[in-house]
Design a protein around this motif. Structure first.
Motif, PDB file in Angstrom:
ATOM      1  N   SER A 177      20.564 -18.210  36.478  1.00  0.00           N
ATOM      2  CA  SER A 177      21.604 -17.744  37.387  1.00  0.00           C
ATOM      3  C   SER A 177      22.599 -16.882  36.621  1.00  0.00           C
ATOM      4  CB  SER A 177      22.342 -18.927  38.022  1.00  0.00           C
ATOM      5  OG  SER A 177      21.491 -19.567  38.954  1.00  0.00           O
ATOM      6  N   PHE A 178      22.967 -15.756  37.245  1.00  0.00           N
ATOM      7  CA  PHE A 178      23.851 -14.785  36.594  1.00  0.00           C
ATOM      8  C   PHE A 178      25.114 -14.589  37.429  1.00  0.00           C
ATOM      9  CE2 PHE A 178      19.439 -13.801  35.785  1.00  0.00           C
ATOM     10  CZ  PHE A 178      19.386 -13.554  34.428  1.00  0.00           C
ATOM     11  N   ASP A 179      26.251 -14.655  36.780  1.00  0.00           N
ATOM     12  CA  ASP A 179      27.490 -14.240  37.455  1.00  0.00           C
ATOM     13  C   ASP A 179      28.547 -13.981  36.406  1.00  0.00           C
ATOM     14  OD1 ASP A 179      29.683 -13.873  39.386  1.00  0.00           O
ATOM     15  OD2 ASP A 179      28.318 -14.852  40.790  1.00  0.00           O
ATOM     16  N   HIS A 180      29.432 -13.031  36.671  1.00  0.00           N
ATOM     17  CA  HIS A 180      30.488 -12.782  35.686  1.00  0.00           C
ATOM     18  C   HIS A 180      31.730 -13.616  35.969  1.00  0.00           C
ATOM     19  CE1 HIS A 180      31.669  -8.965  38.186  1.00  0.00           C
ATOM     20  NE2 HIS A 180      31.583 -10.049  38.900  1.00  0.00           N
ATOM     21  N   THR A 181      31.699 -14.368  37.059  1.00  0.00           N
ATOM     22  CA  THR A 181      32.811 -15.304  37.310  1.00  0.00           C
ATOM     23  C   THR A 181      32.271 -16.595  37.932  1.00  0.00           C
ATOM     24  OG1 THR A 181      34.788 -15.727  38.620  1.00  0.00           O
ATOM     25  CG2 THR A 181      33.263 -14.133  39.530  1.00  0.00           C
ATOM     26  N   LEU A 182      32.898 -17.713  37.554  1.00  0.00           N
ATOM     27  CA  LEU A 182      32.513 -18.991  38.158  1.00  0.00           C
ATOM     28  C   LEU A 182      33.496 -19.388  39.257  1.00  0.00           C
ATOM     29  CD1 LEU A 182      31.356 -20.993  35.003  1.00  0.00           C
ATOM     30  CD2 LEU A 182      30.006 -19.664  36.620  1.00  0.00           C
ATOM     31  N   ALA A 183      34.419 -18.471  39.593  1.00  0.00           N
ATOM     32  CA  ALA A 183      35.443 -18.822  40.591  1.00  0.00           C
ATOM     33  C   ALA A 183      34.821 -19.242  41.941  1.00  0.00           C
ATOM     34  CB  ALA A 183      36.410 -17.656  40.780  1.00  0.00           C
ATOM     35  N   PRO A 184      33.811 -18.526  42.480  1.00  0.00           N
ATOM     36  CA  PRO A 184      33.266 -18.978  43.774  1.00  0.00           C
ATOM     37  C   PRO A 184      32.589 -20.349  43.676  1.00  0.00           C
ATOM     38  CG  PRO A 184      32.062 -17.012  42.982  1.00  0.00           C
ATOM     39  CD  PRO A 184      33.218 -17.235  42.052  1.00  0.00           C
ATOM     40  N   LEU A 185      31.942 -20.611  42.513  1.00  0.00           N
ATOM     41  CA  LEU A 185      31.255 -21.899  42.352  1.00  0.00           C
ATOM     42  C   LEU A 185      32.275 -23.032  42.260  1.00  0.00           C
ATOM     43  CD1 LEU A 185      28.419 -23.024  42.154  1.00  0.00           C
ATOM     44  CD2 LEU A 185      28.494 -22.725  39.686  1.00  0.00           C
ATOM     45  N   SER A 201      31.358  -2.173  47.872  1.00  0.00           N
ATOM     46  CA  SER A 201      32.389  -2.804  47.041  1.00  0.00           C
ATOM     47  C   SER A 201      31.877  -3.178  45.656  1.00  0.00           C
ATOM     48  CB  SER A 201      32.972  -4.030  47.738  1.00  0.00           C
ATOM     49  OG  SER A 201      31.967  -4.965  47.965  1.00  0.00           O
ATOM     50  N   ASN A 202      30.592  -3.057  45.395  1.00  0.00           N
ATOM     51  CA  ASN A 202      30.020  -3.480  44.099  1.00  0.00           C
ATOM     52  C   ASN A 202      29.039  -2.404  43.612  1.00  0.00           C
ATOM     53  OD1 ASN A 202      28.527  -6.831  43.390  1.00  0.00           O
ATOM     54  ND2 ASN A 202      29.592  -5.439  42.035  1.00  0.00           N
ATOM     55  N   PRO A 203      29.479  -1.096  43.610  1.00  0.00           N
ATOM     56  CA  PRO A 203      28.509  -0.001  43.441  1.00  0.00           C
ATOM     57  C   PRO A 203      27.732  -0.038  42.129  1.00  0.00           C
ATOM     58  CG  PRO A 203      30.779   0.827  43.280  1.00  0.00           C
ATOM     59  CD  PRO A 203      30.859  -0.589  43.739  1.00  0.00           C
ATOM     60  N   ALA A 253      28.345 -18.993  45.094  1.00  0.00           N
ATOM     61  CA  ALA A 253      28.573 -20.394  45.424  1.00  0.00           C
ATOM     62  C   ALA A 253      27.267 -21.189  45.441  1.00  0.00           C
ATOM     63  CB  ALA A 253      29.286 -20.488  46.761  1.00  0.00           C
ATOM     64  N   ALA A 254      26.221 -20.629  44.819  1.00  0.00           N
ATOM     65  CA  ALA A 254      24.966 -21.343  44.515  1.00  0.00           C
ATOM     66  C   ALA A 254      24.113 -21.730  45.721  1.00  0.00           C
ATOM     67  CB  ALA A 254      25.235 -22.574  43.653  1.00  0.00           C
ATOM     68  N   ALA A 255      24.288 -21.092  46.870  1.00  0.00           N
ATOM     69  CA  ALA A 255      23.427 -21.455  48.007  1.00  0.00           C
ATOM     70  C   ALA A 255      21.976 -21.051  47.732  1.00  0.00           C
ATOM     71  CB  ALA A 255      23.922 -20.784  49.286  1.00  0.00           C
ATOM     72  N   ASN A 256      21.775 -19.867  47.146  1.00  0.00           N
ATOM     73  CA  ASN A 256      20.400 -19.437  46.858  1.00  0.00           C
ATOM     74  C   ASN A 256      19.780 -20.331  45.784  1.00  0.00           C
ATOM     75  OD1 ASN A 256      20.905 -17.369  48.646  1.00  0.00           O
ATOM     76  ND2 ASN A 256      21.257 -15.813  47.083  1.00  0.00           N
TER      77      ASN A 256
HETATM   78  C1  LIG Z   1      27.725 -12.457  47.802  1.00  0.00           C
HETATM   79  S1  LIG Z   1      28.150 -13.307  46.352  1.00  0.00           S
HETATM   80  C2  LIG Z   1      26.664 -14.214  45.981  1.00  0.00           C
HETATM   81  C3  LIG Z   1      26.399 -15.402  46.849  1.00  0.00           C
HETATM   82  C4  LIG Z   1      25.460 -16.371  46.168  1.00  0.00           C
HETATM   83  N1  LIG Z   1      24.168 -15.806  45.885  1.00  0.00           N
HETATM   84  C5  LIG Z   1      25.324 -17.676  46.887  1.00  0.00           C
HETATM   85  O1  LIG Z   1      24.179 -18.099  47.139  1.00  0.00           O
HETATM   86  O2  LIG Z   1      26.355 -18.293  47.183  1.00  0.00           O
HETATM   87  C6  LIG Z   1      28.075 -12.042  45.128  1.00  0.00           C
HETATM   88  C7  LIG Z   1      28.223 -12.545  43.701  1.00  0.00           C
HETATM   89  O3  LIG Z   1      27.834 -11.492  42.814  1.00  0.00           O
HETATM   90  C8  LIG Z   1      28.637 -11.579  41.659  1.00  0.00           C
HETATM   91  N2  LIG Z   1      28.601 -10.297  40.928  1.00  0.00           N
HETATM   92  C9  LIG Z   1      29.016  -9.088  41.357  1.00  0.00           C
HETATM   93  N3  LIG Z   1      28.864  -8.152  40.400  1.00  0.00           N
HETATM   94  C10 LIG Z   1      28.331  -8.787  39.336  1.00  0.00           C
HETATM   95  C11 LIG Z   1      27.937  -8.379  38.010  1.00  0.00           C
HETATM   96  N4  LIG Z   1      28.089  -7.098  37.617  1.00  0.00           N
HETATM   97  N5  LIG Z   1      27.413  -9.290  37.179  1.00  0.00           N
HETATM   98  C12 LIG Z   1      27.267 -10.590  37.571  1.00  0.00           C
HETATM   99  N6  LIG Z   1      27.624 -11.042  38.809  1.00  0.00           N
HETATM  100  C13 LIG Z   1      28.137 -10.161  39.667  1.00  0.00           C
HETATM  101  C14 LIG Z   1      30.000 -11.901  42.231  1.00  0.00           C
HETATM  102  O4  LIG Z   1      30.880 -12.421  41.256  1.00  0.00           O
HETATM  103  C15 LIG Z   1      29.663 -12.893  43.352  1.00  0.00           C
HETATM  104  O5  LIG Z   1      29.747 -14.218  42.911  1.00  0.00           O
END
Ligand SMILES: C[S@@+](CC[C@H](N)C(=O)[O-])C[C@H]1O[C@@H](n2cnc3c(N)ncnc32)[C@H](O)[C@@H]1O
Length: 276
Positions: free
Chosen positions: A88-96, A163-165, A66-69
């Motif tokens: 910025s890296f993420d595999h989903t934009l759903a939280p954003l 949960s994200n090993p 959700a882009a806080a960092n």
């Molecule tokens: C705890 S949240 C991050 C919070 C974010 N840094 C913020 O400031 O709001 C974890 C994020 O890691 C992403 N994520 C997890 N595994 C990933 C992967 N293999 N590649 C890219 N993003 C990944 C998730 O989709 C999720 O949005």
């Protein structure tokens, strides 16, 4: 209030944050998104002073969420004298998307909402001296891109190893370590204080130190490709903790989680230049 698998949650500190419903993990769970992002990543990385000495200064924001960092970095660096590249890296934009749709509850998003929408649409946006790039893919694949610039700062913020090993294995951190250039002093910051993860990072070739406390957590972990960058490196005494721990095994792609470290790994750890 929940949608797309996320819900807003009121923290004990009074701040509002996001929680992924499926694993019940809260983003920035202790002191809230703005304060945690500033303390754990921006201040601890000494971003404003370190970015003055090199241009472009490159940041990897792993787990954009959700882009806080990312927003904390933008706030700190918009007036930087040199150029900053924020990847910025993420595999989903759903939280954003969820954060933008609920920006009335997430104060930090409001001033950046238009920029974030442009970022999601075009993959790139410039804010002051910062050029912000979006890599919408699995970070493990983005890491293989030959044109990805080597970072000076990594905000490492996936979900937890439970949960994200796949984002916490030794093999994965060896790849990250190989992506760092020796002439780019780099710090990596994260919320963990786990002995297993510290061991994993050391065995991957990082130097590892004690990071700042956040809220009730008395310490976190910081890593680097240069020992001199760490203010509080783990000392040889810390190895006693590794030897005594029932849970210090590095996390491997095909390994057992949560068990003591093997004698072979321990011997290798003992030989790490940080301890010799
Ligand atoms: C705890 S949240 C991050 C919070 C974010 N840094 C913020 O400031 O709001 C974890 C994020 O890691 C992403 N994520 C997890 N595994 C990933 C992967 N293999 N590649 C890219 N993003 C990944 C998730 O989709 C999720 O949005």
């Amino acid at each position: 209030m929940a949608s797309e698998g996320f819900e807003l949650i009121q923290l004990k500190s009074g701040h509002t944050s996001l929680r992924l419903v499926s694993n019940r993990e809260t983003f920035h769970p202790v002191i809230g998104p703005e304060a945690e992002a500033r303390r754990l990543h921006v201040e601890q990385q000494r971003l404003t002073s370190r970015s003055r000495t090199v241009s472009p200064f490159v940041i990897w924001d792993v787990g954009l969420g959700a882009a806080a960092n990312a927003v904390a970095a933008l706030e700190a660096l918009a007036e930087s004298p040199g150029t900053v590249e924020l990847h910025s890296f993420d595999h989903t934009l759903a939280p954003l998307r969820f954060a933008c749709d609920h920006s009335e509850y997430l104060m930090y998003i409001r001033p950046y909402r238009q920029a974030i929408e442009k970022l999601m649409r075009t993959g790139q946006v410039t804010i002051g001296r910062v050029v912000w790039y979006l890599h919408e893919a699995d970070f493990r694949q983005s890491l293989e891109k030959p044109d990805l610039p080597s970072p000076h700062a990594i905000f490492y913020d996936p979900y937890s190893a439970a949960s994200n090993p796949e984002m916490w294995t030794l093999e994965h951190f060896e790849k990250i370590r190989r992506a760092l250039r020796d002439d780019h002093p780099c710090l990596l910051t994260n919320y963990t204080r786990s002995t297993a993860i510290r061991s994993t990072w050391l065995l991957a070739g990082f130097y590892v130190g004690i990071g700042v406390g956040i809220g009730e957590k008395d310490q976190t972990t910081i890593a680097s490709n240069q020992l001199e960058l760490l203010e509080q490196p783990l000392t040889v005494d810390w190895l006693k903790q590794v030897a005594a721990s029932q849970n210090s095994n590095p996390l491997r792609e095909s390994g057992t989680l949560y068990c003591p470290m093997s004698p072979t790994d321990f011997a290798q750890l003992r030989q790490h230049p940080q301890f010799t």
